[in-house]
Design a protein around this motif. Structure first.
Motif, PDB file in Angstrom:
ATOM      1  N   ASP A  65     -10.523 -22.515  -7.826  1.00 38.15           N
ATOM      2  CA  ASP A  65     -10.231 -21.911  -6.459  1.00 38.15           C
ATOM      3  C   ASP A  65     -11.524 -21.683  -5.636  1.00 38.15           C
ATOM      4  N   TRP A  66     -12.205 -22.711  -5.292  1.00 36.76           N
ATOM      5  CA  TRP A  66     -13.606 -22.768  -4.595  1.00 36.76           C
ATOM      6  C   TRP A  66     -13.283 -22.547  -3.052  1.00 36.76           C
ATOM      7  N   GLU A  67     -12.304 -22.836  -2.634  1.00 37.14           N
ATOM      8  CA  GLU A  67     -12.026 -22.589  -0.985  1.00 37.14           C
ATOM      9  C   GLU A  67     -12.483 -21.276  -0.697  1.00 37.14           C
ATOM     10  N   PRO A  68     -11.875 -20.262  -0.767  1.00 40.20           N
ATOM     11  CA  PRO A  68     -12.188 -18.862  -0.389  1.00 40.20           C
ATOM     12  C   PRO A  68     -13.707 -18.478  -0.208  1.00 40.20           C
ATOM     13  N   LEU A  69     -14.360 -18.824  -1.479  1.00 40.06           N
ATOM     14  CA  LEU A  69     -15.595 -18.477  -1.548  1.00 40.06           C
ATOM     15  C   LEU A  69     -16.527 -19.438  -0.472  1.00 40.06           C
ATOM     16  N   ALA A  70     -16.362 -20.690  -0.500  1.00 33.80           N
ATOM     17  CA  ALA A  70     -16.809 -21.753   0.569  1.00 33.80           C
ATOM     18  C   ALA A  70     -16.468 -21.161   1.813  1.00 33.80           C
ATOM     19  N   MET A  71     -15.174 -20.682   2.283  1.00 38.57           N
ATOM     20  CA  MET A  71     -15.144 -20.290   3.718  1.00 38.57           C
ATOM     21  C   MET A  71     -16.083 -19.197   3.915  1.00 38.57           C
ATOM     22  N   ASP A  72     -16.129 -18.089   2.999  1.00 36.11           N
ATOM     23  CA  ASP A  72     -17.015 -16.860   3.443  1.00 36.11           C
ATOM     24  C   ASP A  72     -18.293 -17.057   3.513  1.00 36.11           C
ATOM     25  N   LEU A  73     -18.922 -18.299   2.768  1.00 38.80           N
ATOM     26  CA  LEU A  73     -20.031 -18.586   2.818  1.00 38.80           C
ATOM     27  C   LEU A  73     -20.558 -19.313   4.254  1.00 38.80           C
ATOM     28  N   TYR A  74     -19.472 -19.923   4.795  1.00 41.74           N
ATOM     29  CA  TYR A  74     -19.614 -20.607   5.988  1.00 41.74           C
ATOM     30  C   TYR A  74     -19.805 -19.945   6.985  1.00 41.74           C
ATOM     31  N   ARG A  75     -18.700 -18.780   6.894  1.00 40.07           N
ATOM     32  CA  ARG A  75     -18.845 -17.761   8.209  1.00 40.07           C
ATOM     33  C   ARG A  75     -20.010 -16.994   8.151  1.00 40.07           C
ATOM     34  N   HIS A  76     -20.595 -16.746   7.047  1.00 39.04           N
ATOM     35  CA  HIS A  76     -21.626 -15.900   6.832  1.00 39.04           C
ATOM     36  C   HIS A  76     -23.051 -16.908   7.548  1.00 39.04           C
ATOM     37  N   VAL A 131     -17.365 -16.133  12.530  1.00 36.27           N
ATOM     38  CA  VAL A 131     -18.510 -15.704  11.846  1.00 36.27           C
ATOM     39  C   VAL A 131     -18.144 -14.386  11.100  1.00 36.27           C
ATOM     40  N   GLY A 132     -18.997 -13.767  10.160  1.00 34.17           N
ATOM     41  CA  GLY A 132     -18.633 -12.650   9.324  1.00 34.17           C
ATOM     42  C   GLY A 132     -19.650 -12.458   8.338  1.00 34.17           C
ATOM     43  N   ALA A 133     -19.807 -11.172   7.907  1.00 33.71           N
ATOM     44  CA  ALA A 133     -20.646 -10.634   7.027  1.00 33.71           C
ATOM     45  C   ALA A 133     -19.947 -10.954   5.649  1.00 33.71           C
ATOM     46  N   PHE A 134     -20.616 -11.572   4.718  1.00 35.46           N
ATOM     47  CA  PHE A 134     -19.965 -11.882   3.121  1.00 35.46           C
ATOM     48  C   PHE A 134     -19.782 -10.461   2.676  1.00 35.46           C
ATOM     49  N   THR A 135     -18.426 -10.327   2.067  1.00 37.41           N
ATOM     50  CA  THR A 135     -18.015  -9.232   1.274  1.00 37.41           C
ATOM     51  C   THR A 135     -17.482  -9.560   0.068  1.00 37.41           C
ATOM     52  N   ALA A 179     -15.510 -19.350 -17.893  1.00 38.10           N
ATOM     53  CA  ALA A 179     -16.158 -18.101 -17.996  1.00 38.10           C
ATOM     54  C   ALA A 179     -15.283 -17.116 -17.611  1.00 38.10           C
ATOM     55  N   GLY A 180     -14.141 -17.123 -16.872  1.00 33.38           N
ATOM     56  CA  GLY A 180     -13.371 -16.254 -16.759  1.00 33.38           C
ATOM     57  C   GLY A 180     -13.866 -15.682 -15.035  1.00 33.38           C
ATOM     58  N   PRO A 181     -12.796 -14.166 -15.114  1.00 30.72           N
ATOM     59  CA  PRO A 181     -13.319 -13.658 -13.493  1.00 30.72           C
ATOM     60  C   PRO A 181     -14.674 -13.019 -13.427  1.00 30.72           C
ATOM     61  N   HIS A 182     -15.269 -13.278 -12.243  1.00 27.09           N
ATOM     62  CA  HIS A 182     -16.495 -12.596 -11.802  1.00 27.09           C
ATOM     63  C   HIS A 182     -16.424 -12.064 -10.499  1.00 27.09           C
ATOM     64  N   THR A 183     -16.854 -11.006 -10.383  1.00 29.86           N
ATOM     65  CA  THR A 183     -17.324 -10.422  -8.952  1.00 29.86           C
ATOM     66  C   THR A 183     -18.543 -10.777  -8.337  1.00 29.86           C
ATOM     67  N   VAL A 184     -18.176 -11.652  -7.159  1.00 30.75           N
ATOM     68  CA  VAL A 184     -19.449 -12.155  -6.386  1.00 30.75           C
ATOM     69  C   VAL A 184     -19.684 -11.363  -5.274  1.00 30.75           C
ATOM     70  N   SER A 185     -21.095 -10.908  -5.256  1.00 26.82           N
ATOM     71  CA  SER A 185     -21.582  -9.962  -4.271  1.00 26.82           C
ATOM     72  C   SER A 185     -22.679 -10.639  -3.779  1.00 26.82           C
ATOM     73  N   GLY A 217     -32.861 -12.863   6.182  1.00 23.58           N
ATOM     74  CA  GLY A 217     -32.327 -14.210   6.398  1.00 23.58           C
ATOM     75  C   GLY A 217     -31.725 -14.905   4.999  1.00 23.58           C
ATOM     76  N   SER A 218     -32.716 -14.794   4.149  1.00 22.40           N
ATOM     77  CA  SER A 218     -31.999 -15.120   2.841  1.00 22.40           C
ATOM     78  C   SER A 218     -31.222 -13.997   2.181  1.00 22.40           C
ATOM     79  N   ALA A 219     -30.656 -14.466   0.949  1.00 25.23           N
ATOM     80  CA  ALA A 219     -29.596 -13.432   0.141  1.00 25.23           C
ATOM     81  C   ALA A 219     -29.902 -13.892  -1.032  1.00 25.23           C
ATOM     82  N   ILE A 220     -29.510 -13.023  -2.015  1.00 25.60           N
ATOM     83  CA  ILE A 220     -29.229 -13.360  -3.369  1.00 25.60           C
ATOM     84  C   ILE A 220     -27.681 -12.971  -3.414  1.00 25.60           C
ATOM     85  N   LEU A 221     -27.168 -14.177  -4.137  1.00 26.78           N
ATOM     86  CA  LEU A 221     -25.350 -14.204  -4.588  1.00 26.78           C
ATOM     87  C   LEU A 221     -25.701 -13.808  -5.875  1.00 26.78           C
TER      88      LEU A 221
END
Length: 256
Positions: free
Chosen positions: A169-180, A217-221, A230-236, A245-249
């Motif tokens: 289920d990669w699409e929600p993460l990709a869209m959040d990153l794209y808006r960011h 556009v939008g801030a990544f949440t 690996a199972g569920p992970h929280t992505v921050s 400008g740079s960020a740690i995922l």
């Protein structure tokens, strides 16, 4: 700021406002919908009237021909129902919000090794991977095995089968990153890194054109992502003052 850069920002601001104008339905602002309406969303004259500015002035604003005031952009943002992230983006494009300092892609690298049990990757403003820790290579494919020109997390999520197998289920993460990343791309219209990314996305995934042409556009949440196996992970997403400008995922395993 050079005149060329200022003109490019004006054009980006106009394009952004036009895209959001076309997304607001007349009923959203109390206007009746007429059967002969051919314009998607609101007409320019409607936005001008609701914002208290002249039609010609608003038209020039969308065409990137004029600078304007904070008061006008605040009023237009209210009319277009922009959320706080989009409103701030408008102000940045108009030069009315503090600009970002230059990126230092090496400044945050020592932080990655402070999370030996959490996957972490350092991304630049265009989402290219500039550093990662050992735990990251256990959750995702090892970036060291990927050609440097393709070490971009958004590009890999959208095009690489191995990344998509790890995160079905990669699409929600990709869209959040794209808006960011759009919040950075619009304010750097002459940055070749963003042009390279958007060109690659449009070329390799033309079926997702509606994504790449979206002006959201939008801030990544923080969100939950379910990896295989690996199972569920929280992505921050973490930002550091030493590398604006740079960020740690950061990917933290969820227990229970």
């Amino acid at each position: 700021m050079t005149d060329t850069h200022r003109l490019a920002l004006r054009r980006e601001l106009g394009t952004f406002l036009r895209a959001h104008r076309e997304r607001v339905a007349p009923a959203d602002v109390g206007l009746p919908a007429t059967p002969r309406r051919r314009t998607p969303g609101l007409r320019r004259e409607e936005v001008a009237a609701l914002s208290g500015v002249g039609v010609a002035w608003y038209t020039w604003l969308e065409q990137g021909r004029v600078d304007t005031s904070r008061e006008v952009l605040d009023a237009v943002s209210r009319t277009l129902r922009l959320d706080p992230d989009a409103h701030h983006h408008v102000l940045r494009l108009a030069g009315l919000a503090p600009p970002e300092r230059a990126e230092d892609p090496t400044a945050a690298r020592p932080l990655l090794d402070t999370w030996p049990d959490r996957a972490a990757v350092l991304l630049d403003g265009a989402l290219s991977m500039t550093a990662w820790n050992t735990a990251y290579t256990g959750l995702w494919p090892d970036p060291a095995a990927i050609p440097p020109a393709r070490r971009n997390l958004l590009l890999l999520l959208a095009t690489d089968p191995d990344h998509q197998r790890r995160l079905p289920d990669w699409e929600p993460l990709a869209m959040d990153l794209y808006r960011h990343t759009r919040t950075h791309a619009d304010t750097r219209p002459q940055d070749p890194a963003f042009r390279t990314l958007t060109t690659a996305l449009a070329t390799e995934r033309p079926d997702l054109e509606a994504w790449w042409s979206c002006r959201s556009v939008g801030a990544f949440t923080s969100r939950t992502a379910h990896f295989t196996p690996a199972g569920p992970h929280t992505v921050s997403m973490l930002h550091t003052p030493d590398a604006p400008g740079s960020a740690i995922l950061l990917f933290s395993r969820r227990v229970g």
